[in-house]
Design an enzyme around this catalytic site. Structure first.
Site, mmCIF file in Angstrom:
data_model
loop_
_atom_site.group_PDB
_atom_site.id
_atom_site.type_symbol
_atom_site.label_atom_id
_atom_site.label_comp_id
_atom_site.label_asym_id
_atom_site.label_seq_id
_atom_site.Cartn_x
_atom_site.Cartn_y
_atom_site.Cartn_z
ATOM 1 N N LYS A 57 29.253 43.006 18.823
ATOM 2 C CA LYS A 57 30.596 42.727 19.359
ATOM 3 C C LYS A 57 30.571 41.831 20.600
ATOM 4 C CE LYS A 57 33.446 46.287 17.371
ATOM 5 N NZ LYS A 57 32.539 47.207 16.648
ATOM 6 N N GLU A 116 42.718 45.988 22.296
ATOM 7 C CA GLU A 116 42.920 47.333 21.772
ATOM 8 C C GLU A 116 41.604 47.784 21.160
ATOM 9 O OE1 GLU A 116 42.434 45.712 18.034
ATOM 10 O OE2 GLU A 116 43.971 44.879 19.332
ATOM 11 N N SER A 124 23.973 45.923 12.558
ATOM 12 C CA SER A 124 25.023 45.520 13.502
ATOM 13 C C SER A 124 24.960 46.217 14.860
ATOM 14 C CB SER A 124 26.393 45.736 12.873
ATOM 15 O OG SER A 124 26.552 47.076 12.438
HETATM 16 C C1 PLP Z 1 32.697 47.663 15.374
HETATM 17 C C2 PLP Z 1 31.447 47.774 14.626
HETATM 18 C C3 PLP Z 1 31.370 47.437 13.255
HETATM 19 C C4 PLP Z 1 32.566 47.046 12.442
HETATM 20 O O1 PLP Z 1 33.222 45.889 12.846
HETATM 21 P P1 PLP Z 1 33.110 44.520 12.034
HETATM 22 O O2 PLP Z 1 34.147 43.670 12.656
HETATM 23 O O3 PLP Z 1 33.368 44.811 10.601
HETATM 24 O O4 PLP Z 1 31.737 44.008 12.253
HETATM 25 C C5 PLP Z 1 30.135 47.482 12.626
HETATM 26 N N1 PLP Z 1 29.018 47.880 13.288
HETATM 27 C C6 PLP Z 1 29.057 48.229 14.595
HETATM 28 C C7 PLP Z 1 27.785 48.657 15.255
HETATM 29 C C8 PLP Z 1 30.259 48.189 15.305
HETATM 30 O O5 PLP Z 1 30.277 48.547 16.595
#
Ligand code: PLP
Length: 392
Positions: A89, A111, A376
């Protein structure tokens, strides 16, 4: 097929900007300027410098040997979990805060549902000395206390949304209401959602993930292109970033993984592509989970970051055109995948990322097949959930 939005912000039939007239000047200002800013040398220098020296990029591309041996393929993990603040993010919030500064904005609103985007936004606001207001559902504030504490420590003001189910969509409504009343603020959106140009802008800011993958794969395998890329999808930003530079490379299979909660058809799920229909949410036309009256159905997933009733318009288009294959994983499957990665590779993944890992056993993989799983985020924030479900 063309995977960039047209001049009106549409990917095929999806996208656009469905906004109250009062917001039109704000969104238009951004639309008129974002590409020029992103492509400017000044922006690129500042963005790349912060990604390198503040976020810690490039994030490693790690060959997971034991996982590869188990599944009979060559499996790499793109380590977004190693970024500052623990997920992808921050790539987006760093980029947007620089854009906000270029537009001379002094106040940032956002938000957040689980609080991850709120923390990433509060982080860059502290870094840039900008005022930060985060709207968050009252229910989520109670559920996500550690992230609320982080935001406050970083200097953000957290405003509870007390209407409706007191969750993400209510926080979004509050943020939009505030934006209308304070048009001088910059609205920092956390995924590839929202009115045009947000989905395209956020995809471009996350595209650094696949830009690095190309270089790293070339170094490690001799080829820029893997056979398969797997990423989880909440709103779709980490997947958009991992897919971006491969969208036109037809030889690369793209797999988007949604959260199936207790089961796709259990009534407790967030598998939007399977359950959703065309509608408008957060300012864009996409697929979303709605009832016969067009009311949003509350999604459910064990993972707060995937608990979103829509997907970004790019993903709706990737689904419709079948450019990406949409799969899903249940809570249980994600938990099992998280334990497996932890025990086999010594990496505790975020619950969201665990959904991407959870489809590995469902694929018929070949030994020579090069697979990249976009990891992610890291799992520290999910330890309580993991501990609760730890069965061995
Ligand atoms: C917020 C988040 C997601 C989901 O958000 P996307 O916009 O679909 O990437 C996925 N993995 C993690 C670790 C997150 O914090």
């Amino acid at each position: 097929m063309k995977f960039e939005p047209d001049n009106n912000g549409y990917y095929g039939q999806f996208g656009g900007a469905f906004i109250p007239e009062l917001l039109y000047p704000n969104v238009k200002e951004l639309e008129d300027n974002y590409l020029q800013i992103i492509n400017s040398k000044e922006f690129q220098t500042a963005y790349k410098d912060l990604l390198k020296n503040y976020v810690g990029r490039p994030s490693p591309l790690y060959l997971a040997k034991r996982l590869s041996a188990k599944y009979g393929a060559t499996i790499y993990l793109k380590r977004e979990d190693l970024n500052h603040t623990g997920a992808h993010k921050i790539n987006n919030t760093i980029g947007q805060i620089l854009i906000a500064k270029q537009l001379n904005k002094t106040k940032i609103i956002a938000e957040t549902g689980a609080g991850q985007h709120g923390v990433a936004t509060a982080t860059v606001c502290a870094l840039m000395n900008l005022e930060c207001i985060v709207f968050m559902g009252e229910t989520d504030i109670k559920r996500q206390a550690p992230n609320v504490a982080r935001m406050k420590m970083l200097g953000a003001k957290v405003i509870p949304a007390v209407s409706g189910s007191k969750t993400l969509k209510d926080a979004t409504n509050e943020a939009i209401r505030y934006w209308i009343q304070h048009p001088d603020t910059y609205y920092l959106i956390g995924s590839v959602v929202g009115p045009h140009p947000y989905p395209d802008m956020v995809a471009r800011l996350q595209a650094v993930i696949s830009e690095e993958m190309k270089v790293q794969l070339k170094e490690q395998t001799g080829k820029e292109n893997p056979d398969t890329i797997i990423a989880c999808v909440g709103g779709g930003s980490n997947a958009a970033g991992a897919f971006y530079h491969y969208l036109n490379d037809k030889d690369v299979e793209l797999i988007a993984v949604e959260a199936a909660g207790l089961g796709v058809h259990s009534g407790e799920s967030a598998a939007t592509s399977q359950l959703g229909e065309v509608g408008v949410i957060h300012g864009s036309k996409t697929i979303l989970m709605q009832d016969e009256y067009g009311q949003i159905i509350e999604p459910y997933s064990i993972s707060a970051g995937l608990d979103y009733p829509g997907v970004g318009p790019l993903h709706a288009y990737l689904h419709e055109t079948k450019r990406a294959k949409f799969m899903n994983a249940t809570d249980k499957e994600a938990l099992a995948a998280a334990y497996e990665l932890t025990r086999m590779e010594g990496i505790i993944p975020a619950l969201e990322s665990a959904h991407a890992l959870a489809v590995l056993p469902k694929l018929s993989l070949q030994k020579e097949q090069v697979v990249v799983v976009n990891l992610s985020g890291r799992g520290d924030k999910d330890l309580e959930t993991y501990t609760k479900h730890l069965s061995y």
